[in-house]
Design an enzyme around this catalytic site. Structure first.
Site, PDB file in Angstrom:
ATOM      1  N   LYS A   1     -14.765 -18.935  -9.142  1.00  0.00           N
ATOM      2  CA  LYS A   1     -15.370 -19.724 -10.221  1.00  0.00           C
ATOM      3  C   LYS A   1     -16.675 -18.943 -10.482  1.00  0.00           C
ATOM      4  O   LYS A   1     -16.995 -18.193  -9.472  1.00  0.00           O
ATOM      5  CB  LYS A   1     -15.813 -21.313  -9.665  1.00  0.00           C
ATOM      6  CG  LYS A   1     -16.712 -21.297  -8.490  1.00  0.00           C
ATOM      7  CD  LYS A   1     -18.239 -21.028  -8.426  1.00  0.00           C
ATOM      8  CE  LYS A   1     -18.690 -21.111  -7.075  1.00  0.00           C
ATOM      9  NZ  LYS A   1     -20.171 -20.144  -7.113  1.00  0.00           N
TER      10      LYS A   1
ATOM     11  N   ASP B   1     -18.162 -26.635  -2.357  1.00  0.00           N
ATOM     12  CA  ASP B   1     -17.181 -25.923  -3.702  1.00  0.00           C
ATOM     13  C   ASP B   1     -16.109 -26.401  -3.462  1.00  0.00           C
ATOM     14  O   ASP B   1     -15.154 -26.093  -4.567  1.00  0.00           O
ATOM     15  CB  ASP B   1     -17.355 -24.382  -3.489  1.00  0.00           C
ATOM     16  CG  ASP B   1     -19.067 -24.215  -4.323  1.00  0.00           C
ATOM     17  OD1 ASP B   1     -19.911 -24.952  -4.625  1.00  0.00           O
ATOM     18  OD2 ASP B   1     -19.114 -22.801  -3.748  1.00  0.00           O
TER      19      ASP B   1
HETATM   20  P1  ATP Z   1     -19.708 -19.409  -2.047  1.00  0.00           P
HETATM   21  O1  ATP Z   1     -19.658 -19.056  -3.738  1.00  0.00           O
HETATM   22  O2  ATP Z   1     -18.746 -20.846  -2.220  1.00  0.00           O
HETATM   23  O3  ATP Z   1     -20.903 -19.669  -1.508  1.00  0.00           O
HETATM   24  P2  ATP Z   1     -18.683 -17.079  -1.228  1.00  0.00           P
HETATM   25  O4  ATP Z   1     -17.722 -16.684  -2.467  1.00  0.00           O
HETATM   26  O5  ATP Z   1     -20.027 -16.210  -1.543  1.00  0.00           O
HETATM   27  O6  ATP Z   1     -18.903 -18.537  -1.144  1.00  0.00           O
HETATM   28  P3  ATP Z   1     -16.565 -16.668   0.649  1.00  0.00           P
HETATM   29  O7  ATP Z   1     -15.769 -15.544   0.243  1.00  0.00           O
HETATM   30  O8  ATP Z   1     -16.061 -17.931   0.558  1.00  0.00           O
HETATM   31  O9  ATP Z   1     -18.167 -16.354   0.131  1.00  0.00           O
HETATM   32  O10 ATP Z   1     -16.995 -16.392   2.107  1.00  0.00           O
HETATM   33  C1  ATP Z   1     -18.030 -16.558   2.736  1.00  0.00           C
HETATM   34  C2  ATP Z   1     -17.760 -16.087   4.348  1.00  0.00           C
HETATM   35  O11 ATP Z   1     -17.041 -16.964   4.875  1.00  0.00           O
HETATM   36  C3  ATP Z   1     -17.249 -14.721   4.454  1.00  0.00           C
HETATM   37  O12 ATP Z   1     -18.434 -13.953   4.762  1.00  0.00           O
HETATM   38  C4  ATP Z   1     -16.224 -14.718   5.480  1.00  0.00           C
HETATM   39  O13 ATP Z   1     -16.898 -14.117   6.876  1.00  0.00           O
HETATM   40  C5  ATP Z   1     -16.051 -16.163   5.603  1.00  0.00           C
HETATM   41  N1  ATP Z   1     -14.579 -16.623   5.429  1.00  0.00           N
HETATM   42  C6  ATP Z   1     -14.057 -17.604   6.249  1.00  0.00           C
HETATM   43  N2  ATP Z   1     -12.810 -17.790   5.727  1.00  0.00           N
HETATM   44  C7  ATP Z   1     -12.759 -17.010   4.716  1.00  0.00           C
HETATM   45  C8  ATP Z   1     -11.764 -16.938   3.714  1.00  0.00           C
HETATM   46  N3  ATP Z   1     -10.448 -17.538   3.787  1.00  0.00           N
HETATM   47  N4  ATP Z   1     -11.836 -16.082   2.549  1.00  0.00           N
HETATM   48  C9  ATP Z   1     -13.212 -15.491   2.697  1.00  0.00           C
HETATM   49  N5  ATP Z   1     -13.935 -15.674   3.378  1.00  0.00           N
HETATM   50  C10 ATP Z   1     -13.985 -16.311   4.500  1.00  0.00           C
END
Ligand code: ATP
Length: 385
Positions: A89, A221
């Site tokens: 998103k 989210d």
């Molecule tokens: P948001 O936009 O909801 O704040 P994000 O997209 O910035 O999230 P994610 O990719 O969801 O961040 O990942 C944040 C952290 O969560 C990563 O640094 C990773 O170590 C951990 N993590 C745990 N499970 C997962 C997963 N299935 N995929 C990605 N990261 C994961």
């Protein structure tokens, strides 16, 4: 076009909350010829004028020309493995209020799901094996934890507890199409896909509202990753109201060589607003009007993210990325969620190609993706017998 009511009718706080937490479109239950119970969107059937009454349709039989769509609500399951897909998103609007006593920030967020997907495949494991994440592929796969730190692990445990099942024995593989720690809710998409896939694999009967409740325990989210489309999110972002959107929008996403921690970005927001009066976040009427009109130019001007300044404070080089896209003709540029991915709204595919090549030339950019929104929420896309 996804329908909604905007502005919302004046109703009591409690009724309003109930309305906003309904994250699924209206659905009706039906029974498949196999006896499985599913749901499909409620459809207005034509009423024959003066003619003979319509022949009764066997439950679960397709409506004329329309195949019934099962949304993971089976009463029994025969699948050896189930694959579900959920979108990343961008927040078209992200207005953030002062931190609450419970540590959460009140939000007024317009979520927009884009066609960059996570796919989660689940299969029963041998008895006593527990949860095994035995494959992560795709975008930045090496940065994803394979242990209980993976959000999918928590999703499996939380869903099993909800269903009063013993500790799950399940093998999980994840194909990543959303950047890790990129502010595009890739981990939340994995959670949502895992909930939908396991609900199906285990033959559970949780409907979308039940799943949304479980989803909220896993992250603010996650309910939106289940819903998809474009939606206004209030509260922590979980009080969701689907928004009306005309047509689709073209986006270019420039991911960064290093991620940004969401808690660190919120912490920087708190420091930047210290001593100031932070207004209660409100839905932005310009954003909603541009979505209803399907007007990318108006939407480009209206893009707004209160976490952009904190993200730029932590990663000043993102400014050059924003400027490079705008110089190449983007209609709007914004840090996606908590960053560091930068989202560019463009008019059309040629516009996307120009912004794509401008961003790809920057050293702080890891990869560039051209895509569209809105995309559907988490759903089953495959089963093996
Ligand atoms: P948001 O936009 O909801 O704040 P994000 O997209 O910035 O999230 P994610 O990719 O969801 O961040 O990942 C944040 C952290 O969560 C990563 O640094 C990773 O170590 C951990 N993590 C745990 N499970 C997962 C997963 N299935 N995929 C990605 N990261 C994961």
């Amino acid at each position: 076009m996804v329908g909604t009511v905007w502005p919302p009718p004046k109703v009591s706080k409690r009724a309003d909350r109930a309305r906003l937490t309904r994250v699924a479109p209206a659905t009706v239950a039906y029974r498949c010829p196999t006896g499985a119970v599913g749901q499909r969107p409620a459809l207005a059937l034509p009423v024959p004028r003066g003619g003979p009454p319509a022949r009764p349709r066997p439950l679960g039989a397709p409506l004329d020309g329309i195949a019934p769509k099962v949304t993971a609500n089976y009463s029994e399951s025969v699948s050896a493995s189930v694959t579900a897909r959920a979108p990343g998103k961008v927040n078209i609007q992200l207005s953030v209020g002062a931190v609450r006593d419970d540590g959460f920030h009140p939000l007024a967020s317009v979520f927009h799901a884009v066609a960059m997907h996570e796919e989660v495949t689940v299969a029963a494991g041998p008895a006593g094996s527990g949860i095994v994440i035995d494959g992560v592929s795709g975008l930045q796969a090496d940065e994803v934890p394979r242990d209980s730190g993976n959000l999918v692990w928590r999703a499996a445990e939380r869903l099993a507890a909800e269903l009063d099942r013993p500790a799950p024995d399940v093998r999980v593989s994840i194909a990543k199409g959303v950047p890790v720690a990129g502010g595009m809710a890739g981990g939340s998409a994995d959670c949502a896909a895992a909930l939908v896939a396991l609900n199906d694999l285990w033959g559970a009967s949780l409907d979308r509202d039940d799943l949304a409740r479980v989803a909220l325990d896993l992250g603010s989210d996650v309910p939106f990753s289940l819903l998809g489309g474009t939606a206004l999110g209030l509260g922590r972002g979980e009080l969701l109201s689907p928004l009306m959107v005309r047509g689709s929008f073209h986006w270019v996403f420039a991911t960064a060589t290093r991620g940004l921690s969401t808690p660190a970005v919120y912490g920087t927001f708190d420091r930047l607003v210290e001593g100031r009066i932070v207004p209660e976040p409100q839905p932005d009427e310009a954003v909603i009007a541009a979505l209803i009109a399907g007007d990318p130019r108006a939407l480009g001007h209206a893009l707004h993210n209160d976490l952009q300044e904190p993200a730029l404070t932590l990663r000043p080089t993102l400014r050059d990325v924003l400027e490079a896209g705008l110089a190449a003709g983007a209609l709007g540029a914004i840090v996606s969620g908590s960053g560091p991915t930068v989202a560019f709204l463009v008019a059309d595919p040629p516009g996307a190609a120009r912004v794509h090549s401008a961003a790809a030339g920057l050293e702080q950019v890891r990869a560039v993706f051209s895509t569209t929104g809105a995309a559907p929420g988490a759903r089953v896309v495959g089963r093996t017998a």
